[in-house]
Motif scaffolding. Structure first.
Motif, PDB file in Angstrom:
ATOM      1  N   LEU A  43      15.357   9.433  35.320  1.00 49.46           N
ATOM      2  CA  LEU A  43      14.746   9.969  34.102  1.00 49.46           C
ATOM      3  C   LEU A  43      13.572  10.873  34.441  1.00 49.46           C
ATOM      4  O   LEU A  43      13.442  11.971  33.891  1.00 49.46           O
ATOM      5  CB  LEU A  43      14.288   8.814  33.206  1.00 49.46           C
ATOM      6  N   ARG A  44      12.708  10.445  35.349  1.00 48.98           N
ATOM      7  CA  ARG A  44      11.556  11.263  35.723  1.00 48.98           C
ATOM      8  C   ARG A  44      11.996  12.569  36.373  1.00 48.98           C
ATOM      9  O   ARG A  44      11.404  13.627  36.121  1.00 48.98           O
ATOM     10  CB  ARG A  44      10.646  10.482  36.674  1.00 48.98           C
ATOM     11  N   MET A  45      13.024  12.521  37.189  1.00 46.26           N
ATOM     12  CA  MET A  45      13.508  13.743  37.831  1.00 46.26           C
ATOM     13  C   MET A  45      14.083  14.716  36.821  1.00 46.26           C
ATOM     14  O   MET A  45      13.993  15.931  36.990  1.00 46.26           O
ATOM     15  CB  MET A  45      14.547  13.382  38.888  1.00 46.26           C
ATOM     16  N   SER A  46      14.671  14.192  35.741  1.00 43.29           N
ATOM     17  CA  SER A  46      15.220  15.077  34.708  1.00 43.29           C
ATOM     18  C   SER A  46      14.112  15.841  33.988  1.00 43.29           C
ATOM     19  O   SER A  46      14.369  16.868  33.363  1.00 43.29           O
ATOM     20  CB  SER A  46      16.031  14.261  33.701  1.00 43.29           C
ATOM     21  N   TYR A  47      12.857  15.341  34.091  1.00 42.14           N
ATOM     22  CA  TYR A  47      11.719  16.027  33.501  1.00 42.14           C
ATOM     23  C   TYR A  47      10.932  16.823  34.537  1.00 42.14           C
ATOM     24  O   TYR A  47       9.834  17.297  34.258  1.00 42.14           O
ATOM     25  CB  TYR A  47      10.790  15.032  32.810  1.00 42.14           C
ATOM     26  N   ALA A  61       7.965  11.453  44.687  1.00 40.96           N
ATOM     27  CA  ALA A  61       6.866  11.074  43.803  1.00 40.96           C
ATOM     28  C   ALA A  61       7.319  10.050  42.769  1.00 40.96           C
ATOM     29  O   ALA A  61       6.577   9.124  42.427  1.00 40.96           O
ATOM     30  CB  ALA A  61       6.299  12.313  43.110  1.00 40.96           C
ATOM     31  N   SER A  62       8.556  10.191  42.280  1.00 38.06           N
ATOM     32  CA  SER A  62       9.076   9.257  41.275  1.00 38.06           C
ATOM     33  C   SER A  62       9.243   7.854  41.852  1.00 38.06           C
ATOM     34  O   SER A  62       8.887   6.861  41.217  1.00 38.06           O
ATOM     35  CB  SER A  62      10.418   9.768  40.737  1.00 38.06           C
ATOM     36  N   CYS A 108      21.880  13.264  35.619  1.00 38.04           N
ATOM     37  CA  CYS A 108      21.846  12.543  36.885  1.00 38.04           C
ATOM     38  C   CYS A 108      21.526  13.523  37.999  1.00 38.04           C
ATOM     39  O   CYS A 108      22.440  14.044  38.637  1.00 38.04           O
ATOM     40  CB  CYS A 108      23.197  11.873  37.151  1.00 38.04           C
ATOM     41  N   PRO A 109      20.279  13.822  38.244  1.00 37.60           N
ATOM     42  CA  PRO A 109      19.954  14.776  39.303  1.00 37.60           C
ATOM     43  C   PRO A 109      20.485  14.289  40.643  1.00 37.60           C
ATOM     44  O   PRO A 109      20.492  13.099  40.925  1.00 37.60           O
ATOM     45  CB  PRO A 109      18.414  14.806  39.301  1.00 37.60           C
TER      46      PRO A 109
END
Length: 201
Positions: free
Chosen positions: A111-115, A121-122, A171-172
């Motif tokens: 979810l964080r990577m999608s933003y 870092a995530s 889904c990165p």
């Protein structure tokens, strides 16, 4: 109404397991009262289930260096449930909680990577929330577990009309090599190669 007295004992767990459970539930003690939470329910169902395999000591048992205090209400003991857990059941419980931890990490990191946040870092932010140290779970190991669980999350399934359904919208894809530095995670002046042979600083 006075709560029923608890019979307590400790079981060895991974430090990661203790911190993960403590962040969500009362672990002083961790009461097995049926299905108050999925982890207590898992242990509750393990109390009176034994077989000859339970006499074996798992090889990874020595890595369970933290202790979790278990509380069993009198009514649980009164109806025939066992008072102890075998090493095999304890090991399986640790595996279960660890898997839930990594699945939760994969969901949040994705979810964080999608933003726009980087994978490193995530993952670091997730580990820091639970106070997981490098000795308890290295960042590189966490990244490997993320990649493994992300593939499971993104594998998809089929709907009633045979249309592929994705468990999550975005889904990165994690980098193929662990040394890749993403553009928004530049924290050094060393030049590295990103996927696609493009240089980033």
């Amino acid at each position: 109404m006075t709560p029923s007295p608890l019979s307590t004992f400790t079981i060895p767990v991974y430090p990661l397991v203790l911190k993960f459970l403590s962040s969500q539930y009362n672990t002083e003690p961790f009461t097995l009262g049926g299905y108050s939470n999925p982890y207590a329910g898992f242990l509750y169902n393990s109390l009176d289930r034994y077989c000859h395999f339970d006499t074996r000591l798992p090889r990874k048992y020595s890595r369970l260096t933290a202790e979790l205090t278990i509380g069993i209400p009198a009514w649980v003991q009164r109806y025939g449930a066992g008072a102890k857990l075998t090493p095999q059941k304890i090991s399986v419980f640790n595996d279960f909680v660890r898997q839930m931890f990594f699945e939760k990490m994969a969901e949040e990191v994705t979810l964080r990577m999608s933003y726009g946040m980087g994978i490193k870092a995530s993952v670091e932010r997730f580990l820091n929330r639970y106070g997981i140290t490098e000795e308890e779970l290295s960042l590189q190991t966490a990244l490997r577990y993320y990649a493994r669980n992300r593939r499971s999350m993104c594998s998809g399934s089929l709907a009633a009309d045979s249309t592929p359904v994705m468990p999550i919208d975005c889904c990165p894809v994690s980098p193929d090599a662990e040394f890749v530095i993403l553009p928004h995670e530049r924290d050094s002046t060393q030049w590295q190669m990103e996927s696609g042979r493009r240089q980033v600083a």
